[in-house]
Motif scaffolding. Structure first.
Motif, PDB file in Angstrom:
ATOM      1  N   TYR A   8       0.798  -0.863   0.150  1.00  9.77           N
ATOM      2  CA  TYR A   8       0.081  -0.441   0.115  1.00  9.77           C
ATOM      3  C   TYR A   8       1.115   0.919  -0.050  1.00  9.77           C
ATOM      4  O   TYR A   8       0.237   2.423   0.439  1.00  9.77           O
ATOM      5  CB  TYR A   8      -1.400  -0.277   1.113  1.00  9.77           C
ATOM      6  CG  TYR A   8      -2.358  -1.078   0.964  1.00  9.77           C
ATOM      7  CD1 TYR A   8      -2.745  -1.425   0.559  1.00  9.77           C
ATOM      8  CD2 TYR A   8      -1.402  -2.570   2.350  1.00  9.77           C
ATOM      9  CE1 TYR A   8      -3.859  -2.304   0.331  1.00  9.77           C
ATOM     10  CE2 TYR A   8      -2.238  -3.550   1.892  1.00  9.77           C
ATOM     11  CZ  TYR A   8      -3.658  -3.049   1.499  1.00  9.77           C
ATOM     12  OH  TYR A   8      -4.484  -4.015   1.524  1.00  9.77           O
TER      13      TYR A   8
ATOM     14  N   THR B 177      -5.239   6.646   2.323  1.00  7.56           N
ATOM     15  CA  THR B 177      -5.664   7.598   2.498  1.00  7.56           C
ATOM     16  C   THR B 177      -6.633   7.493   1.971  1.00  7.56           C
ATOM     17  O   THR B 177      -7.419   6.105   1.618  1.00  7.56           O
ATOM     18  CB  THR B 177      -4.882   8.564   0.641  1.00  7.56           C
ATOM     19  OG1 THR B 177      -4.337   7.632   0.302  1.00  7.56           O
ATOM     20  CG2 THR B 177      -3.268   9.292   1.760  1.00  7.56           C
TER      21      THR B 177
ATOM     22  N   THR C  36      -0.378  10.878   2.283  1.00  9.19           N
ATOM     23  CA  THR C  36       0.531   9.416   2.661  1.00  9.19           C
ATOM     24  C   THR C  36       1.991  10.124   4.163  1.00  9.19           C
ATOM     25  O   THR C  36       1.985  11.153   3.873  1.00  9.19           O
ATOM     26  CB  THR C  36       1.421   9.027   2.003  1.00  9.19           C
ATOM     27  OG1 THR C  36       2.542  10.299   1.360  1.00  9.19           O
ATOM     28  CG2 THR C  36       0.022   8.362   0.539  1.00  9.19           C
TER      29      THR C  36
ATOM     30  N   ARG D 271      -0.357   4.535  -0.956  1.00  9.48           N
ATOM     31  CA  ARG D 271      -1.472   5.117  -0.250  1.00  9.48           C
ATOM     32  C   ARG D 271      -1.432   5.155   1.379  1.00  9.48           C
ATOM     33  O   ARG D 271      -2.013   5.417   2.328  1.00  9.48           O
ATOM     34  CB  ARG D 271      -3.390   4.660  -0.240  1.00  9.48           C
ATOM     35  CG  ARG D 271      -3.039   4.507  -1.615  1.00  9.48           C
ATOM     36  CD  ARG D 271      -4.416   3.092  -1.973  1.00  9.48           C
ATOM     37  NE  ARG D 271      -5.753   4.155  -1.253  1.00  9.48           N
ATOM     38  CZ  ARG D 271      -6.470   3.339  -1.218  1.00  9.48           C
ATOM     39  NH1 ARG D 271      -7.372   1.623  -0.988  1.00  9.48           N
ATOM     40  NH2 ARG D 271      -8.070   3.512   0.212  1.00  9.48           N
TER      41      ARG D 271
END
Length: 397
Positions: A70, A92, A120, A73
């Motif tokens: 991830y 996010t 982030t 994000r």
């Protein structure tokens, strides 16, 4: 502040005949000691506390995998203890992944997700680093700032009474100025390095003639195999080791690094040092150092322990992994690479104290935020992956 911690090898090598050696704990026994304090803190049975700390250690590989999966994000990965133990991943905006039950080292690792973080972690760090020169001018009574794992924005420390505006107004104005959500923490505490006047296990003269006490941290190894011992760079240059049996030994300084992300100095003269750490307040037990963990491997909520000459043996949770202390405590402005731990324990004299869990080394204590009554609001440490180039934590073979 008294100082101690690891010059135990000197104690073992030079104790007079008949002196009692500290009990050597195995790595499993060392983790049991830390689990005992965890069980008290979170009101869980001892076996549950031990299981959770084993999950904490095993889940580092899960965190690394999630961080990569991830990375576009990711706002934060935290360890959560209540109402049950799990990893919490904040992302996010976008689709919320389904909660997962992953496996690591034969242990189940529950993972839960939240979405909606404004930026982030990487973006928040870049902003904090670019704004840390301006924050003291925007926040009266500024006491430092870090990336807030709860919101994905910033958490800013402010001295009460320095700003007449309500907290909500300060947060709104600052958020507009920096472009991120801001959580103000008003804290009537002074951030100082954890040094103090007086004699102790390791002490040395200050330029004004007074004596300062500090705590030794970890046995470290140079590229050529030479051994040394760490303490904080703001401690005296010349230190004397004072063993529990009354032995004294002069420890010459091999080097000091005290700017930006560092507060560590390394002393020689340690003799045939072993990678051991005093494990309890009374120095009747020692634990081995078998490995070390980096700052990227450390999460908010991790349960870590210290052994300081003034505080003794104590454990608490990591709060921030991206903290920049205010003022010139780092030979100028500090970077946002410091890790904070919640109170209750940190006292003047703990400078350089080892931070660990079980037999794993995490960092060396720099200082703390002290309330008017002298109690500790939080402490902060340098991760061992910021040791000077070529030096590394020595571990048992």
């Amino acid at each position: 502040m008294r100082v101690s911690s690891i010059l135990l090898p000197l104690l073992l090598a030079a104790s007079p005949a008949g002196a009692a050696d500290p009990v050597r704990l195995s790595p499993a026994e060392a983790l049991d000691r830390d689990a005992g304090l965890y069980a008290t803190a979170f009101a869980v049975p001892a076996d549950e506390a031990r299981r959770r700390l084993e999950q904490q250690r095993a889940s580092v590989q899960v965190s690394d995998m999630l961080r990569l999966r991830y990375r576009d994000r990711l706002a934060s990965i935290s360890v959560v203890h209540r109402p049950d133990w799990h990893l919490l991943v904040r992302l996010t905006a976008g689709e919320r992944p389904a909660d997962q039950l992953l496996e690591a080292n034969g242990l189940a690792i529950p993972v839960r997700f939240e979405v909606g973080a404004p930026v982030t972690r990487a973006q928040a760090l870049r902003l904090l680093d670019s704004e840390r020169y301006r924050l003291p001018t925007l926040v009266p009574g500024y006491r430092g700032a870090g990336v807030d794992p709860r919101s994905g924005g910033l958490i800013v420390m402010q001295r009460p009474g320095a700003d007449a505006r309500p907290v909500a107004d300060v947060e709104q104005a600052l958020a507009a100025a920096v472009g991120l959500p801001v959580r103000i923490r008003r804290l009537d505490a002074l951030l100082v390095d954890s040094a103090a006047i007086g004699g102790g296990r390791v002490d040395g003269p200050n330029p004004d003639g007074r004596r300062f006490r500090c705590t030794t941290g970890f046995v470290v190894k140079a590229p050529d195999g030479a051994l040394g011992i760490t303490t904080a760079a703001h401690c005296p240059d010349t230190l004397t080791w004072r063993g529990t049996d009354g032995e004294e030994r002069l420890l010459p300084m091999l080097g000091a690094w005290g700017a930006a992300q560092n507060d560590v100095q390394i002393h020689g003269g340690v003799g045939p040092a072993e990678p051991l750490v005093f494990s309890n307040t009374g120095k009747t037990e020692v634990r081995p150092v078998t490995s070390w963990a980096t700052r990227p491997m450390t999460r908010p909520g991790d349960w870590l322990c210290l052994r300081g000459e003034s505080s003794g043996y104590a454990c608490s949770e990591v709060e921030l992994t991206d903290f920049a202390p205010a003022g010139d405590l780092c030979g100028g402005l500090c970077t946002s690479s410091w890790v904070t731990m919640r109170g209750p324990q940190c006292r003047r004299g703990d400078s350089g104290a080892p931070i660990f869990l079980g037999s794993v080394a995490y960092g060396v204590l720099k200082g703390g935020a002290y309330l008017p009554d002298g109690s500790c609001a939080f402490s902060y440490y340098q991760s061992v992956d910021y040791l000077p180039d070529g030096w590394r934590v020595a571990t048992v073979r």
